[in-house]
Motif scaffolding. Structure first.
Motif, PDB file in Angstrom:
ATOM      1  N   SER A 202     -44.901  16.275  47.635  1.00  0.00           N
ATOM      2  CA  SER A 202     -45.383  15.816  46.332  1.00  0.00           C
ATOM      3  C   SER A 202     -44.472  16.266  45.198  1.00  0.00           C
ATOM      4  O   SER A 202     -44.238  15.518  44.242  1.00  0.00           O
ATOM      5  CB  SER A 202     -46.808  16.336  46.089  1.00  0.00           C
ATOM      6  N   ILE A 203     -43.935  17.469  45.292  1.00  0.00           N
ATOM      7  CA  ILE A 203     -43.068  17.952  44.223  1.00  0.00           C
ATOM      8  C   ILE A 203     -41.757  17.176  44.217  1.00  0.00           C
ATOM      9  O   ILE A 203     -41.195  16.890  43.154  1.00  0.00           O
ATOM     10  CB  ILE A 203     -42.817  19.481  44.349  1.00  0.00           C
ATOM     11  N   GLU A 204     -41.253  16.793  45.383  1.00  0.00           N
ATOM     12  CA  GLU A 204     -40.041  15.972  45.433  1.00  0.00           C
ATOM     13  C   GLU A 204     -40.293  14.607  44.789  1.00  0.00           C
ATOM     14  O   GLU A 204     -39.428  14.084  44.067  1.00  0.00           O
ATOM     15  CB  GLU A 204     -39.591  15.774  46.874  1.00  0.00           C
ATOM     16  N   LEU A 205     -41.456  14.034  45.051  1.00  0.00           N
ATOM     17  CA  LEU A 205     -41.795  12.742  44.449  1.00  0.00           C
ATOM     18  C   LEU A 205     -41.857  12.870  42.933  1.00  0.00           C
ATOM     19  O   LEU A 205     -41.378  11.985  42.204  1.00  0.00           O
ATOM     20  CB  LEU A 205     -43.125  12.241  45.010  1.00  0.00           C
ATOM     21  N   ALA A 365     -49.760   5.360  43.851  1.00  0.00           N
ATOM     22  CA  ALA A 365     -50.449   5.819  42.648  1.00  0.00           C
ATOM     23  C   ALA A 365     -49.502   6.549  41.711  1.00  0.00           C
ATOM     24  O   ALA A 365     -49.586   6.413  40.482  1.00  0.00           O
ATOM     25  CB  ALA A 365     -51.625   6.723  43.033  1.00  0.00           C
ATOM     26  N   ALA A 366     -48.578   7.330  42.258  1.00  0.00           N
ATOM     27  CA  ALA A 366     -47.617   8.054  41.423  1.00  0.00           C
ATOM     28  C   ALA A 366     -46.708   7.086  40.670  1.00  0.00           C
ATOM     29  O   ALA A 366     -46.379   7.306  39.495  1.00  0.00           O
ATOM     30  CB  ALA A 366     -46.791   9.006  42.285  1.00  0.00           C
ATOM     31  N   HIS A 367     -46.290   6.000  41.328  1.00  0.00           N
ATOM     32  CA  HIS A 367     -45.453   5.015  40.644  1.00  0.00           C
ATOM     33  C   HIS A 367     -46.214   4.318  39.511  1.00  0.00           C
ATOM     34  O   HIS A 367     -45.601   3.905  38.520  1.00  0.00           O
ATOM     35  CB  HIS A 367     -44.946   3.974  41.641  1.00  0.00           C
ATOM     36  N   LEU A 368     -47.521   4.180  39.676  1.00  0.00           N
ATOM     37  CA  LEU A 368     -48.344   3.517  38.653  1.00  0.00           C
ATOM     38  C   LEU A 368     -48.783   4.460  37.540  1.00  0.00           C
ATOM     39  O   LEU A 368     -49.370   4.019  36.549  1.00  0.00           O
ATOM     40  CB  LEU A 368     -49.570   2.891  39.316  1.00  0.00           C
ATOM     41  N   TYR A 372     -44.818   8.214  34.291  1.00  0.00           N
ATOM     42  CA  TYR A 372     -43.514   7.888  34.848  1.00  0.00           C
ATOM     43  C   TYR A 372     -43.134   6.440  34.546  1.00  0.00           C
ATOM     44  O   TYR A 372     -42.443   5.799  35.319  1.00  0.00           O
ATOM     45  CB  TYR A 372     -43.519   8.141  36.361  1.00  0.00           C
ATOM     46  N   GLY A 373     -43.579   5.937  33.400  1.00  0.00           N
ATOM     47  CA  GLY A 373     -43.305   4.555  33.038  1.00  0.00           C
ATOM     48  C   GLY A 373     -41.848   4.311  32.711  1.00  0.00           C
ATOM     49  O   GLY A 373     -41.294   3.266  33.033  1.00  0.00           O
ATOM     50  N   GLY A 374     -41.204   5.279  32.078  1.00  0.00           N
ATOM     51  CA  GLY A 374     -39.798   5.122  31.725  1.00  0.00           C
ATOM     52  C   GLY A 374     -39.532   3.813  31.015  1.00  0.00           C
ATOM     53  O   GLY A 374     -40.283   3.397  30.134  1.00  0.00           O
ATOM     54  N   VAL A 378     -44.271  -1.400  34.555  1.00  0.00           N
ATOM     55  CA  VAL A 378     -45.393  -0.602  35.039  1.00  0.00           C
ATOM     56  C   VAL A 378     -45.471  -0.693  36.556  1.00  0.00           C
ATOM     57  O   VAL A 378     -45.471  -1.781  37.132  1.00  0.00           O
ATOM     58  CB  VAL A 378     -46.714  -1.097  34.414  1.00  0.00           C
ATOM     59  N   GLY A 379     -45.465   0.445  37.215  1.00  0.00           N
ATOM     60  CA  GLY A 379     -45.544   0.480  38.675  1.00  0.00           C
ATOM     61  C   GLY A 379     -44.224   0.372  39.386  1.00  0.00           C
ATOM     62  O   GLY A 379     -44.146   0.591  40.595  1.00  0.00           O
ATOM     63  N   HIS A 380     -43.153  -0.023  38.684  1.00  0.00           N
ATOM     64  CA  HIS A 380     -41.811  -0.115  39.263  1.00  0.00           C
ATOM     65  C   HIS A 380     -41.786  -0.947  40.543  1.00  0.00           C
ATOM     66  O   HIS A 380     -41.148  -0.601  41.526  1.00  0.00           O
ATOM     67  CB  HIS A 380     -41.246   1.283  39.483  1.00  0.00           C
ATOM     68  N   GLY A 381     -42.506  -2.065  40.471  1.00  0.00           N
ATOM     69  CA  GLY A 381     -42.589  -2.991  41.592  1.00  0.00           C
ATOM     70  C   GLY A 381     -43.974  -3.076  42.185  1.00  0.00           C
ATOM     71  O   GLY A 381     -44.327  -4.074  42.809  1.00  0.00           O
ATOM     72  N   TYR A 382     -44.768  -2.049  41.996  1.00  0.00           N
ATOM     73  CA  TYR A 382     -46.097  -1.990  42.599  1.00  0.00           C
ATOM     74  C   TYR A 382     -47.161  -2.264  41.543  1.00  0.00           C
ATOM     75  O   TYR A 382     -46.997  -1.946  40.364  1.00  0.00           O
ATOM     76  CB  TYR A 382     -46.333  -0.622  43.228  1.00  0.00           C
ATOM     77  N   THR A 383     -48.270  -2.871  41.992  1.00  0.00           N
ATOM     78  CA  THR A 383     -49.382  -3.211  41.120  1.00  0.00           C
ATOM     79  C   THR A 383     -50.661  -2.625  41.693  1.00  0.00           C
ATOM     80  O   THR A 383     -50.680  -2.038  42.779  1.00  0.00           O
ATOM     81  CB  THR A 383     -49.526  -4.739  41.020  1.00  0.00           C
ATOM     82  N   GLU A 384     -51.741  -2.809  40.977  1.00  0.00           N
ATOM     83  CA  GLU A 384     -53.038  -2.357  41.484  1.00  0.00           C
ATOM     84  C   GLU A 384     -53.396  -3.051  42.791  1.00  0.00           C
ATOM     85  O   GLU A 384     -54.093  -2.488  43.636  1.00  0.00           O
ATOM     86  CB  GLU A 384     -54.136  -2.609  40.431  1.00  0.00           C
ATOM     87  N   ASP A 385     -52.927  -4.289  42.979  1.00  0.00           N
ATOM     88  CA  ASP A 385     -53.158  -4.982  44.242  1.00  0.00           C
ATOM     89  C   ASP A 385     -52.544  -4.214  45.404  1.00  0.00           C
ATOM     90  O   ASP A 385     -53.140  -4.115  46.479  1.00  0.00           O
ATOM     91  CB  ASP A 385     -52.566  -6.389  44.203  1.00  0.00           C
ATOM     92  N   HIS A 386     -51.343  -3.705  45.209  1.00  0.00           N
ATOM     93  CA  HIS A 386     -50.699  -2.908  46.252  1.00  0.00           C
ATOM     94  C   HIS A 386     -51.481  -1.632  46.523  1.00  0.00           C
ATOM     95  O   HIS A 386     -51.668  -1.230  47.672  1.00  0.00           O
ATOM     96  CB  HIS A 386     -49.267  -2.551  45.841  1.00  0.00           C
ATOM     97  N   LEU A 387     -51.934  -0.996  45.461  1.00  0.00           N
ATOM     98  CA  LEU A 387     -52.668   0.258  45.595  1.00  0.00           C
ATOM     99  C   LEU A 387     -53.966   0.055  46.364  1.00  0.00           C
ATOM    100  O   LEU A 387     -54.352   0.888  47.197  1.00  0.00           O
ATOM    101  CB  LEU A 387     -52.944   0.840  44.208  1.00  0.00           C
ATOM    102  N   ASN A 388     -54.629  -1.053  46.129  1.00  0.00           N
ATOM    103  CA  ASN A 388     -55.912  -1.307  46.796  1.00  0.00           C
ATOM    104  C   ASN A 388     -55.765  -1.373  48.309  1.00  0.00           C
ATOM    105  O   ASN A 388     -56.671  -0.992  49.056  1.00  0.00           O
ATOM    106  CB  ASN A 388     -56.515  -2.619  46.287  1.00  0.00           C
ATOM    107  N   ASP A 389     -54.630  -1.885  48.774  1.00  0.00           N
ATOM    108  CA  ASP A 389     -54.439  -2.080  50.212  1.00  0.00           C
ATOM    109  C   ASP A 389     -53.286  -1.274  50.787  1.00  0.00           C
ATOM    110  O   ASP A 389     -52.884  -1.475  51.940  1.00  0.00           O
ATOM    111  CB  ASP A 389     -54.217  -3.572  50.508  1.00  0.00           C
ATOM    112  N   ASP A 390     -52.726  -0.351  49.987  1.00  0.00           N
ATOM    113  CA  ASP A 390     -51.617   0.506  50.437  1.00  0.00           C
ATOM    114  C   ASP A 390     -50.447  -0.316  50.966  1.00  0.00           C
ATOM    115  O   ASP A 390     -49.836   0.019  51.987  1.00  0.00           O
ATOM    116  CB  ASP A 390     -52.087   1.498  51.510  1.00  0.00           C
TER     117      ASP A 390
END
Length: 617
Positions: A202-205, A365-368, A372-374, A378-390
């Motif tokens: 987690s710290i590396e992420l 979740a960390a990308h979202l 870390y928006g920079g 938002v999500g750097h390619g990933y959305t809530e849809d991705h999060l819902n189904d991993d």
């Protein structure tokens, strides 16, 4: 290498083992839901690919990636390897880095002829940067397997304590690229193609996301004031940089650097990328050490514990090396037995919950996380849809008429090689169909899709085609897996695919994938890592030659760190320079060099700075 003590292959080991968002979004993604409804079940149940259409208008491309008139080369001196390159000087002992001449652009016509008038009429389409295999490493983690160095010196990296300042120097170089050499476009975005972290910690992420998005990083865990790892263990097996001990590396000429470890754990500040960036997962992002069993309670406990194992008997080294090379221990039984059997030998270190292993859900979740928006999106390619189904694959717009597709090629059980599951392959076929008015079925018959929005396609993944297998994923046993040849076969059915861009190998290599129907040919661009020699990333420019061909320019870049090192300079910049020089002195690398370049990793001239010509329908 011979004998059981050298049984572990260096590249296999470093690929697999532990040795080895404030701004608004500037791009709109095409989420999974827009193509296929929500989630994995919808993907599996989708109808004929030709009927699949987005449910909303196509999204806008990444900001800045628009059609522009070609301009003359304007990149400042030294920003790419067209200008200058790091070279190795000297033949023995510790080799210094020197500034060498740049590499020319090699025009590759393996797949299509290069028209004589193309340079005068081409139109720039897109410009971006690929980073890969950053391997940001918590070198003090108790879950690392440095003890494998007893079997092969190359199984542990001299430079790995400096991955954070090294990555920040690469971010700085990308930010300095204001005009690409062949189009004059500034890079519009960055794609990092996996192995962003090293030990699934987690710290590396957190360090990776901060390096990319901007902020302060303290590359230290455990004791907040003191390094606790192999490099102050007093063991001759590891480079003891701060002591006068004649360890195996100093006998090879590695320097004595007082204050090195104290400097290595000092805070580092990243400016963050000034352009949007996208992320793809690698095996080290999915699995502890890139190859161990995920979500295993014994391994999870060991990662945050106060005991760090550094040496084991030769028999244990050989046993673990064997299963690393075969990948036939998805539950990490051999490694866990080694931890248990040798517990009394472990060094006492400071426990740290920040070293906890993360799951695919936590990775998403960390990308979202807005922290870390920079520069977005938002999500750097990933959305809530991705999060819902991993799910960790997606499509995104690159420019007008250019689409990107990012794949997840990781196993979710303990294996360092790659594959693609059947559900993702079905999704990939539907996505490609949606952007090709004319394609081909598996038997070579023409398939027409009048509803398609024709676009050039660039595919991204971590694994390259030779590193992918069809073995079952123990975490998803019900699903068939597909290897690199299966992906090649699928991509070659769609004439608008220009290139498959990837990493994992830690080698620069560009491979043509020809087809009897010329427009179905495409390129595979495999880029070396930024943790091992030669520390490269790629600047890519896509142009339309207006003669039935397009060209993809691939120009290697190095970090902003000066070539010349000074071991008394332990500043953030000085450490980044030392990071590169130490990697160029790593044991176990093939020694054959031409003009200070090891082609075994840097690639031949045809694999470095190129113009890749390909015919399009």
């Amino acid at each position: 290498m011979t004998g059981t003590r050298s049984a572990v292959n260096r590249r296999h080991f470093l690929l697999s083992s532990g040795a080895s968002l404030a701004a608004a979004a500037t791009a709109t993604l095409w989420p999974l839901g827009a193509l296929e409804g929500r989630g994995h079940a919808a993907a599996a149940a989708a109808t004929h690919p030709a009927t699949v259409r987005p449910t909303a208008p196509l999204p806008h491309p990444v900001a800045g990636a628009t059609h522009r008139a070609a301009v003359h080369r304007a990149a400042p001196y030294g920003l790419t390897t067209l200008d200058t390159t790091a070279r190795i000087s000297g033949g023995h002992g510790y080799r210094r880095i020197v500034q060498g001449p740049g590499w020319p652009t090699v025009v590759r016509t393996d797949l299509a002829a290069a028209g004589a008038q193309r340079a005068g009429r081409r139109t720039p389409l897109a410009c971006f940067v690929q980073l890969t295999d950053l391997h940001l490493a918590d070198v003090q983690s108790p879950l690392r397997t440095e003890f494998l160095r007893a079997g092969s010196l190359g199984s542990w990296r001299l430079q790995e304590a400096l991955t954070v300042p090294g990555a920040v120097a690469l971010v700085e170089q990308v930010n300095a690229l204001t005009a690409a050499p062949h189009t004059g476009l500034p890079p519009a975005f960055v794609v990092s193609t996996g192995d962003n972290v090293d030990s699934n910690s987690s710290i590396e992420l957190q360090w990776y996301l901060t390096a990319m998005s901007g902020g302060r990083i303290t590359p230290n865990t455990g004791d907040p004031t003191h390094y606790e790892g192999t490099q102050n263990s007093g063991l001759r097996l590891f480079w003891q940089a701060e002591s006068a001990l004649r360890d195996v590396d100093k006998l090879r000429g590695m320097p004595h650097i007082p204050g090195y470890l104290e400097a290595a754990i000092r805070p580092v500040t990243s400016p963050g990328l000034s352009v949007p960036w996208f992320s793809a997962p690698g095996n080290h992002d999915a699995l502890p050490g890139g190859c161990l069993a995920p979500e295993d309670q014994q391994l999870r406990d060991a990662a945050v514990s106060g005991r760090k194992l550094m040496t084991v008997p030769d028999a244990d080294v050989a046993a673990f090396a064997k299963v690393l090379n075969s990948g036939d221990d998805p539950k990490s039984t051999v490694f866990k037995d080694i931890l248990t059997r040798n517990a009394a030998k472990a060094r006492t270190v400071t426990p740290d919950p920040a070293r906890a292993l993360f799951t695919p859900h936590e990775y998403l979740a960390a990308h979202l996380d807005p922290a870390y928006g920079g520069a977005g999106p938002v999500g750097h390619g990933y959305t809530e849809d991705h999060l819902n189904d991993d799910l960790q694959y997606y499509a995104f717009p690159i420019a007008d008429g250019v689409m990107g597709i990012s794949l997840d090629t990781t196993y979710r059980s303990g294996h360092f090689q790659g594959s693609v599951g059947s559900a993702q392959m079905d999704w990939l076929e539907r996505t490609l169909t949606a952007y090709n008015a004319v394609s081909y079925d598996a038997d070579g018959h023409v398939v027409r899709n009048a509803a398609a929005d024709d676009a050039l396609i660039l595919v991204f993944s971590h694994h390259h085609s030779p590193s992918m297998t069809r073995r079952r994923d123990a975490a998803r046993p019900e699903e068939d897996r597909h290897d690199g040849q299966d992906v090649i076969d699928l991509l070659s059915r769609f004439p608008n695919v220009v290139a498959w861009i990837n990493g994992h190998s830690h080698v620069n290599q560009i491979t043509p994938h020809p087809h009897a129907t010329a427009s179905r040919s495409f390129w595979e661009v495999n880029t070396a890592s930024h943790v091992d020699y030669p520390h490269h990333a790629r600047l890519l420019e896509l142009v339309d030659n207006h003669d039935g061909t397009v060209s993809l320019f691939t120009t290697l870049i190095e970090s902003s760190a000066p070539y010349r090192t000074d071991t008394s300079d332990l500043s953030q910049t000085g450490l980044a320079s030392l990071y590169r020089e130490l990697s160029y002195n790593a044991p176990g690398l093939p020694e054959a060099m031409t003009s200070g370049v090891r082609e075994s990793s840097a690639g031949a001239a045809r694999d470095r700075n190129t113009e890749l010509v390909v015919r399009r329908a």
